[in-house]
Design an enzyme around this catalytic site. Structure first.
Site: not given
Ligand code: GAR
Length: 208
Positions: A12, A63, A90-91, A107, A141, A143
């Site tokens: 987070g 899901r 995945i949603l 992403h 879709e 990402d």
């Molecule tokens: C981030 O780097 C984000 O881009 C990635 O997870 C990390 C979360 O970090 N998201 C994905 O891979 C989505 N598929 P955080 O929990 O410290 O914000």
């Protein structure tokens, strides 16, 4: 302020960047939802006095049923904006359609390159000179939605997965609050699969 729900699965740190700047950028984080009980982001939210909810995917047999409860939880918090910040599920198409035009994702790659998992490792193994992060509208879709902001990060020859990930996180924490601010100011739209800022189409890829 724009009522915003942030959905997480882990640390987070992007949530924290949004919490720290919420007032300045015009959002009110009215809830944080995690699919994992041990997500550190839940503690960040609680420390900031934000309501939290756990929707544990392991307690659902499909899901569709997980997404239905997730949607009920979001709507119970009366969200105008939904922000996925390190949410690793995945949603379903039904769920993404429900929030189309008001759900953002971050992403860790320069999409459309490296959709999916292990993006830092894959970029390093491919010998890329540039990597980065993308904020995009969420569509059906995976990402694949319209890009809003891309931030590039140069790859050094000495980079490991960890050092590269750390620099990508650094730019993520700058661009997510900016995209949220644009949305809150009513400047961001999704129309026929394309993102618009102040009425002008945003590039689909390759800008900084
Ligand atoms: C981030 O780097 C984000 O881009 C990635 O997870 C990390 C979360 O970090 N998201 C994905 O891979 C989505 N598929 P955080 O929990 O410290 O914000």
């Amino acid at each position: 302020a724009t009522r915003t729900v942030v959905i997480i699965s882990g640390s987070g740190s992007n949530l924290q960047a949004l919490i720290d700047r919420a007032e300045e950028i015009g959002i009110e984080i009215c809830g944080v939802i995690s699919n994992r009980e041990d997500a550190y982001g839940l503690q960040r939210a609680q420390r900031a006095g934000i309501a939290t909810a756990l929707v544990d995917h392991r307690q659902f047999d499909s899901r569709e049923s997980f997404d239905a409860t997730l949607a009920e939880t979001i709507d119970g918090m009366q969200a105008e904006l939904v922000i996925l910040a390190g949410f690793m599920r995945i949603l379903t198409p039904e769920f993404t359609r429900r929030y189309e035009g008001r759900m953002l994702n971050i992403h860790p790659s320069l999409l459309p390159k490296y959709r999916g998992l292990h993006t830092h490792k894959r970029a390093l193994e491919a010998g890329e000179q540039w990597h980065g992060a993308t904020i995009h509208f969420v569509t059906e879709e995976l990402d694949g939605g319209a890009n809003i902001i891309q931030a590039p990060v140069a790859i050094n020859s000495s980079d490991s997965e960890e050092t590269l990930a750390a620099r990508v996180h650094g730019v993520e924490h700058r661009i997510y609050p900016l995209a949220a601010q644009w949305f809150a100011e009513g400047r961001l739209r999704l129309q026929e699969g394309r993102a618009y800022l102040d009425g002008a189409p945003l590039p689909t890829e390759g800008y900084q």
